[in-house]
Design a protein around this motif. Structure first.
Motif, mmCIF file in Angstrom:
data_model
loop_
_atom_site.group_PDB
_atom_site.id
_atom_site.type_symbol
_atom_site.label_atom_id
_atom_site.label_comp_id
_atom_site.label_asym_id
_atom_site.label_seq_id
_atom_site.Cartn_x
_atom_site.Cartn_y
_atom_site.Cartn_z
ATOM 1 N N TYR A 144 0.709 -1.164 -0.018
ATOM 2 C CA TYR A 144 -0.292 -0.066 0.061
ATOM 3 C C TYR A 144 0.871 1.215 -0.075
ATOM 4 O O TYR A 144 1.785 1.232 0.526
ATOM 5 N N LEU A 145 0.208 2.282 -0.230
ATOM 6 C CA LEU A 145 0.794 3.588 -0.535
ATOM 7 C C LEU A 145 0.055 4.657 0.509
ATOM 8 O O LEU A 145 -1.262 4.535 0.095
ATOM 9 N N ALA A 146 0.554 4.993 1.490
ATOM 10 C CA ALA A 146 -0.119 5.921 2.169
ATOM 11 C C ALA A 146 0.108 7.361 2.215
ATOM 12 O O ALA A 146 1.327 7.666 1.960
ATOM 13 N N VAL A 147 -0.821 8.288 2.226
ATOM 14 C CA VAL A 147 -0.686 9.660 2.084
ATOM 15 C C VAL A 147 -1.413 10.400 3.088
ATOM 16 O O VAL A 147 -2.633 10.384 3.356
ATOM 17 N N LYS A 148 -0.618 11.316 3.760
ATOM 18 C CA LYS A 148 -1.089 12.198 4.732
ATOM 19 C C LYS A 148 -0.841 13.704 4.378
ATOM 20 O O LYS A 148 0.318 13.930 3.786
ATOM 21 N N GLY A 149 -1.655 14.539 4.900
ATOM 22 C CA GLY A 149 -1.093 15.834 4.893
ATOM 23 C C GLY A 149 -0.189 16.225 6.114
ATOM 24 O O GLY A 149 0.045 15.220 6.851
ATOM 25 N N ILE A 150 0.600 17.328 5.898
ATOM 26 C CA ILE A 150 1.705 17.656 7.003
ATOM 27 C C ILE A 150 1.008 17.852 8.085
ATOM 28 O O ILE A 150 1.754 17.991 9.201
ATOM 29 N N ASP A 151 -0.212 18.209 8.133
ATOM 30 C CA ASP A 151 -0.826 18.171 9.374
ATOM 31 C C ASP A 151 -1.375 16.947 10.169
ATOM 32 O O ASP A 151 -2.084 16.788 11.139
ATOM 33 N N ASP A 152 -1.017 15.888 9.421
ATOM 34 C CA ASP A 152 -1.167 14.555 9.933
ATOM 35 C C ASP A 152 -2.710 13.883 9.690
ATOM 36 O O ASP A 152 -3.053 12.966 10.344
ATOM 37 N N LYS A 153 -3.165 14.993 8.887
ATOM 38 C CA LYS A 153 -4.757 14.239 8.581
ATOM 39 C C LYS A 153 -4.615 13.505 7.539
ATOM 40 O O LYS A 153 -3.805 13.728 6.402
ATOM 41 N N TRP A 154 -5.333 12.341 7.294
ATOM 42 C CA TRP A 154 -5.056 11.330 6.157
ATOM 43 C C TRP A 154 -5.966 11.871 4.932
ATOM 44 O O TRP A 154 -6.901 12.679 5.068
ATOM 45 N N ILE A 155 -5.199 11.609 4.042
ATOM 46 C CA ILE A 155 -5.750 11.874 2.628
ATOM 47 C C ILE A 155 -6.096 10.541 1.774
ATOM 48 O O ILE A 155 -7.328 10.550 1.308
ATOM 49 N N SER A 156 -5.177 9.665 2.101
ATOM 50 C CA SER A 156 -5.508 8.361 1.213
ATOM 51 C C SER A 156 -4.770 7.122 1.568
ATOM 52 O O SER A 156 -3.656 7.419 2.043
ATOM 53 N N ILE A 157 -5.104 6.175 1.354
ATOM 54 C CA ILE A 157 -4.553 4.661 1.474
ATOM 55 C C ILE A 157 -4.841 4.159 0.137
ATOM 56 O O ILE A 157 -6.077 3.720 -0.051
ATOM 57 N N MET A 158 -3.897 3.641 -0.663
ATOM 58 C CA MET A 158 -3.924 2.955 -2.219
ATOM 59 C C MET A 158 -3.486 1.835 -1.821
ATOM 60 O O MET A 158 -2.178 1.439 -1.464
#
Length: 462
Positions: free
Chosen positions: A201-215
């Protein structure tokens, strides 16, 4: 200047994700089977999901669509629209099918035609998902992870006992391999190949640590625990919902699950050694929850990158098409002329008629087609994109040979060129090798394609 605006200008990576509802209307065609089904009931909505990355040099769009398959001509049209409307380079766009068998049809498969109105409607919806993701771009960080979930992947190709005949409806005679031996579990000798148990998986967060996506990426064909006529994103959609709940991702989070190298893998347990719930959708819910929970528990072990390198390599390589010989074609024409397709049943005799028709239609294809091969680097991880139904062996080989250990292959990416069996599997026969529009590539195609994929991987690994 406020801090959020300042960060969006100065942070080296921006990421955005969005989804667009692509649920087809009731009555539309559903493909993925030998015959046509018609949408009668929507269990869960279907989506086109776009994940966009941007730095000062490169913009990348990764799009996962809840659909069975999309032909290259269709995908190329969509990618060209995206390039024209957003400026994202054609080669930097990956569009893949999840391979749910409970979705609208944009490509003719066996006796199931493409649904023309839906085919015309879908490109704009996919484009909208990318446009929305661009609007949501914000400072971000990425990480790659992986975890084994072996209990839900089974090789569907089997060596059978000597007293069982695996009929080949194209060539006649018997195959060495039987694919999906429904009701024949007592004749199974052993599985023919290894599976890939890994969820990458590829995990993506904002630099504010709020989640954007997991692929996510898992080499499981699909689950299919629904009645024909159902619209559903299968376990791909259920994973997306489950992981969002576990992360408490909120309305802006979009989970994604891509199809891996599952051309010879499925969930069906022909020897009944595993116990799954029998009610509709309960198996896919269980499997999706298992995957989501394993991914969730592994997140504490991943390493985040604030300034990941973005690189892409893309090529379309010529691959020969297996055509019927003249005598095969004449025999097929005779059989088609005697077949009653309107009332055809999917029996051994029915398969003879289906594959006779396939020989005639395949004969109209060009002698060479272009197979898209893509490699996308995001920091310390690489995502491969291959335009067909890839065997687990190929995916495992690429993982073993990739210079980075954070790698996975997305199947049915940028095209549907059909099954891609390794040459030694082609020799054994089985459904995935039967010459047709869904299995049309020359015998050594897999070796050419995986070597090209590795070449592209090595280019962006430096």
């Amino acid at each position: 200047m406020n801090n959020q605006l300042k960060n969006s200008i100065t942070h080296p990576l921006l990421a955005g994700v969005a989804q667009t509802d692509i649920t087809p209307p009731l009555g539309t065609f559903i493909n993925g089977d030998f015959v046509t089904h018609y949408a009668r009931y929507v269990h869960d909505n279907l989506f086109a999901k776009a994940l966009v990355f941007k730095n000062s040099i490169t913009t990348i769009a990764i799009i996962v669509v809840d659909i069975c398959v999309m032909p290259k001509e269709f995908v190329d049209e969509v990618k060209s629209m995206i390039t024209h409307q957003t400026g994202i380079a054609f080669q930097n766009i990956l569009i893949s099918s999840t391979h749910t068998h409970a979705a609208g049809s944009v490509e003719s498969v066996y006796l199931a035609p493409a649904d023309i109105p839906y085919t015309k409607k879908l490109p704009d919806l996919i484009l909208q998902s990318v446009q929305k993701a661009i609007q949501k771009l914000r400072p971000a960080k990425t990480a790659f992870g992986k975890v084994d979930v072996p209990q839900h992947v089974r090789c569907r190709r089997y060596f059978m006992q000597k007293d069982y005949i695996a009929v080949n409806p194209v060539l006649g005679g018997a195959d060495e391999i039987k694919t999906n031996p429904f009701g024949k579990g007592q004749f199974i000798n052993r599985c023919a190949a290894q599976t890939d148990p890994q969820v990458s998986y590829l995990a993506v967060k904002g630099i504010d640590d709020k989640w954007i996506s997991i692929m996510g990426n898992y080499s499981l064909h699909y689950v299919g625990d629904w009645e024909n006529g159902t619209i559903s994103a299968d376990y791909f959609g259920e994973f997306s919902r489950q992981i969002g709940k576990k992360l408490q991702g909120g309305d802006d989070f979009v989970g994604m699950m891509s199809n891996g190298t599952s051309g010879d893998i499925n969930i069906w347990d022909f020897q009944e050694s595993a116990i799954y719930p029998s009610e509709n959708f309960k198996k896919s819910e269980l499997i999706a929850n298992d995957i989501a929970e394993k991914v969730f528990q592994s997140l504490s072990q991943i390493n985040w990158e604030n300034d990941p390198v973005l690189k892409v390599e893309y090529e379309e390589i010529p691959i020969g098409v297996r055509k019927p010989m003249l005598e095969d074609l004449e025999r097929a024409k005779q059989m088609v002329s005697e077949s009653n397709y309107e009332n055809l049943q999917v029996t051994d005799e029915g398969l003879l008629s289906i594959y006779a028709r396939e020989q005639i239609l395949l004969n109209e294809y060009p002698h060479v087609l272009l197979f898209p091969v893509q490699a996308i680097r995001i920091g310390s991880g690489i995502i491969g994109g291959l335009g067909g139904e890839i065997f687990a062996e190929t995916g495992l080989w690429l993982k073993d040979n990739c210079p980075f250990k954070k790698y996975f292959t997305v199947g049915l990416a940028n095209a549907n060129c059909g099954y891609l069996p390794p040459a030694h599997e082609m020799e054994k026969g089985g459904y995935e090798t039967w010459r047709s529009r869904t299995s049309k590539l020359e015998a050594d195609a897999e070796e050419k394609i995986r070597n090209k994929q590795l070449e592209l991987i090595q280019k962006i690994a430096v």
